[in-house]
Design an enzyme around this catalytic site. Structure first.
Site, PDB file in Angstrom:
ATOM      1  N   HIS A  90     -19.920  12.298  -3.155  1.00 29.99           N
ATOM      2  CA  HIS A  90     -21.099  11.964  -3.774  1.00 29.99           C
ATOM      3  C   HIS A  90     -21.559  10.722  -3.742  1.00 29.99           C
ATOM      4  O   HIS A  90     -22.881  10.336  -3.818  1.00 29.99           O
ATOM      5  CB  HIS A  90     -21.435  12.823  -5.034  1.00 29.99           C
ATOM      6  CG  HIS A  90     -22.853  13.428  -5.454  1.00 29.99           C
ATOM      7  ND1 HIS A  90     -23.498  14.225  -4.723  1.00 29.99           N
ATOM      8  CD2 HIS A  90     -23.358  13.008  -6.199  1.00 29.99           C
ATOM      9  CE1 HIS A  90     -24.588  14.557  -5.070  1.00 29.99           C
ATOM     10  NE2 HIS A  90     -24.814  13.291  -6.084  1.00 29.99           N
ATOM     11  N   HIS A  96     -29.445  18.738  -5.223  1.00 31.00           N
ATOM     12  CA  HIS A  96     -28.890  19.009  -6.320  1.00 31.00           C
ATOM     13  C   HIS A  96     -28.223  20.562  -6.563  1.00 31.00           C
ATOM     14  O   HIS A  96     -28.356  21.367  -6.895  1.00 31.00           O
ATOM     15  CB  HIS A  96     -29.669  18.964  -7.691  1.00 31.00           C
ATOM     16  CG  HIS A  96     -29.224  18.316  -8.921  1.00 31.00           C
ATOM     17  ND1 HIS A  96     -29.368  18.795 -10.131  1.00 31.00           N
ATOM     18  CD2 HIS A  96     -28.561  17.117  -8.872  1.00 31.00           C
ATOM     19  CE1 HIS A  96     -28.775  17.786 -11.094  1.00 31.00           C
ATOM     20  NE2 HIS A  96     -28.272  16.929 -10.262  1.00 31.00           N
TER      21      HIS A  96
END
Length: 720
Positions: A47, A93
């Protein structure tokens, strides 16, 4: 507090592979402390480090005369003339929203807004792209309600209009929904703020809300697949407070005006760790932090927890020391924390102190720019076989009813009516009618925003699917009269360690790269979200494209609706391509054939024609999902006037060939457009007319009011 012993299980729990841990040992020449292990884990996870995607992201076109700042900062910056710039980005998200839908989606909105105002821009628009599992799945209803309410709850309270987006459903998202959040803001082109630290001995300042234990390990969680332990991950989801974020924005913009800011960075994924490391690394400096000075809302927090907390509404800044008093006064006025928590240092060190002890002492540059980078094995997606099924002779109106009554293609009013679309009073066109339009306050300029991707195309043919996502964004901007400026990408894929999945990613990047270059829409920011899998089953490859366009003067905008008696013109080829079409998916319930081919030269020529002749066009839309029939129905429904299309042939009505637009205009304008198109060798043909009370496709018809009722009521019936 005694830190845990480093064990093989602990290393694995931090998402580090054995060879990566060996690399850490080589770098520091010893076993890391628990806090150091957490820092490496945060900075080296997928990420934050993009270790599987860097190689391919570098191939994307990112430059152009309009680009002020491309990828690598909090958001991209593009010149819109008159000394102004638009600042924008899209981020995922996904994992947090599946675990805790409301807070996951809400903090996704909060994070992307901070990315924008951290650059010195005031947010003016938001969008979202949402992907959920099939409607019958037991979790889908909860996810849809939680995510939509979370987006609305945060964005509405913060005070930014949501002007566009998309919502889709597919069984591939049953175990892993996607929540992609976009934000854009306005700034003076010569007053952009960047994150690279400069100067030795400069104060490092913590700004905003206090640090808690929410979100600890969130970035690592976002870089892992889901399994039966998903509920255990709930504490890794952050909790947002939009009212604090609003104060943080106002305080940050006021602070920037004082001249006190050397560099500034949002505390997003991996919180204090990532923000401090990125600021130091970009400036070629080290950073020393004293965690005793970090504002905390919980007692007895450890160094590990403070360094990895992803508590929201926080920023990190390098400050001009002579302006400390002015800067502190701004944040105290807004009732926000302002704390000097460290300083920049000359050595290449990331030195973390807590309770008088050294909790971490690492070479800072090794945490960021020299993180692992992989050239993953990849397999090219095999060519899709042709459609095997014989297409039945379906009644075209019955087919339309099936399509507009499906969750994918019905009206999404239930969703966007929960968003404040008009706050700030500059929204010219909100969700539901194509690209959103927002006035550049105090000027006659408009900015257009759209978000697009067709995942089933990408799965069948990643290269053409990647091209098509960009091309559809280009058309949506063009259809409102805007000149496309630039794009942001949100690359949502499964496990990159699987060659077939990595092949989807590589193919999509190749297609996107070709399209943004041909259409002069460089990628200026973006996000990669991998490991979107549950129990080994991946999502559909979903490379979402967010795009921004400019209309120099409001008179050039195409914002009307069709009128009684208007001609209906089709710009582009007659429909023929049925592979991976909405008709196959919703009417025949099959997914067969190849994605439609994208002719980028034709896309550019057709877009230029629309913009050049905007004055003659009353209403315009691009053709994509559902082809001619769905586009004509949506134009008719928006205008409240019937429409007749001459052909009743299914491929012409429901084919999804690209580079096409529908135009509504009066007969005089239609003749002028036809003449101009003929001279420019642009395919343009009359295919019908607006008028009456019915929708007629060939010889089949139904009252517009009946069809509109299906279109507008379906989503609410499913999710209220």
């Amino acid at each position: 507090m005694q830190e845990p012993e480093i064990t093989r299980d602990l290393i694995e729990a931090h998402g580090l592979k054995p060879d990566e841990y060996e690399r850490i040992l080589e770098i520091i020449g010893r076993e890391p402390s628990f806090t150091e292990l957490g820092i490496f884990s945060a900075m080296w996870n997928e990420h934050c480090s993009y270790k599987s995607s860097k190689k391919w992201l570098r191939t994307l076109p990112t430059e152009g005369p309009q680009v002020i700042c491309g990828p690598g900062e909090n958001a991209g910056v593009v010149d819109i003339g008159d000394g102004q710039a638009v600042v924008f980005k899209m981020e995922s998200h996904n994992h947090p929203s599946y675990i805790e839908p409301y807070q996951g989606a809400a903090t996704g909105v909060g994070g992307i807004l901070r990315d924008v105002f951290t650059m010195g821009a005031r947010p003016i628009a938001a969008m979202n792209s949402l992907s959920f599992g099939e409607v019958s799945h037991p979790k889908t209803r909860q996810l849809v309600n939680g995510v939509v309410h979370g987006i609305g709850g945060y964005g509405n309270a913060f005070g930014v209009p949501t002007v566009g987006g998309e919502v889709r459903f597919d069984p591939a998202y049953n175990g892993n929904c996607l929540v992609n959040a976009f934000a854009a803001g306005l700034a003076d082109a010569d007053k952009i703020f960047y994150s690279a630290a400069s100067g030795v001995g400069m104060p490092v300042v913590y700004l905003g809300a206090k640090t808690g234990r929410d979100g600890v390990g969130g970035a690592t969680m976002a870089s892992a697949e889901f399994d039966e332990t998903i509920e255990e991950k709930r504490p890794t989801v952050q909790v947002g407070d939009p009212f604090t974020e609003k104060r943080l924005m106002e305080a940050t913009l006021e602070l920037m005006a004082t001249g006190a800011v050397i560099s500034i960075q949002d505390m997003g994924a991996a919180g204090l760790t990532c923000s401090a490391v990125e600021m130091g690394d970009k400036g070629g400096l080290g950073v020393r932090l004293d965690l005793d000075a970090v504002p905390q809302r919980e007692e007895n927090m450890t160094a590990y927890e403070m360094m990895l907390s992803e508590s929201q509404e926080r920023m990190l800044m390098v400050l001009k020391p002579e302006l400390e008093a002015e800067a502190r006064a701004v944040f105290e006025k807004w009732d926000l924390d302002f704390a000097i928590v460290g300083e920049t240092i000359e050595e290449d060190r990331f030195l973390i102190m807590h309770d008088g002890q050294i909790m971490a002492d690492l070479p800072l540059s090794k945490l960021s720019s020299t993180a692992p980078e992989y050239d993953r094995p990849w397999e090219e997606t095999p060519p899709a076989p042709p459609i095997k099924s014989n297409l039945p002779d379906t009644d075209p109106i019955e087919a339309l009813k099936r399509i507009i009554g499906s969750p994918n293609h019905c009206g999404k009013q239930w969703v966007y009516e929960q968003y404040d679309t008009m706050v700030m009073a500059d929204t010219v066109r909100g969700p539901g009618l194509g690209a959103g339009l927002v006035r550049v306050h105090g000027t006659e300029k408009l900015l257009a925003f759209t978000s697009d991707v067709t995942p089933r195309y990408v799965k069948a043919n990643p290269v053409e699917g990647g091209k098509q996502a960009v091309a559809e964004a280009y058309r949506n901007l063009t259809a409102v009269g805007a000149k496309p400026l630039a794009t942001t990408d949100n690359m949502n894929f499964g496990n990159p360690e699987k060659p077939a999945i990595m092949g989807q990613f590589v193919g999509a990047i190749k297609g996107i790269g070709a399209a943004v270059e041909a259409l002069d829409m460089p990628i200026v920011s973006g996000n990669v979200s991998l490991y979107n899998e549950t129990d080994g089953r991946a999502i559909l490859p979903t490379p979402t494209i967010g795009a921004v366009g400019l209309i120099p003067h409001i008179d050039q905008a195409i914002t009307g609706t069709a009128a009684e008696g208007d001609a209906l013109l089709l710009l582009g080829a007659e429909g023929a391509h049925m592979g991976q079409s909405t008709y196959l998916a919703e009417v025949l319930e099959i997914a067969e054939g190849d994605a439609p081919a994208v002719d980028l030269e034709a896309e550019a020529r057709h877009g230029d024609f629309i913009r050049a002749h905007h004055a003659r066009i009353r209403a315009c839309t691009d053709l994509s999902d559902g082809g001619l029939a769905l586009a004509a129905f949506e134009m008719a429904e928006a205008a409240g006037v019937g429409v007749t299309i001459e052909t009743g042939r299914i491929p012409e009505l429901y084919g999804e060939d690209q580079a096409r637009y529908l135009i509504a205009c009066d007969d005089e304008a239609a003749k002028a457009l036809m003449d101009a198109a003929s001279n420019a060798d642009i395919p343009l043909a009359r295919v019908g007319r607006f008028g009456g009370d019915d929708v007629t496709l060939g010889t089949s018809s139904a009252p517009l009011t009946d069809l509109a009722a299906i279109f507008r009521s379906t989503f609410g019936k499913l999710f209220d």
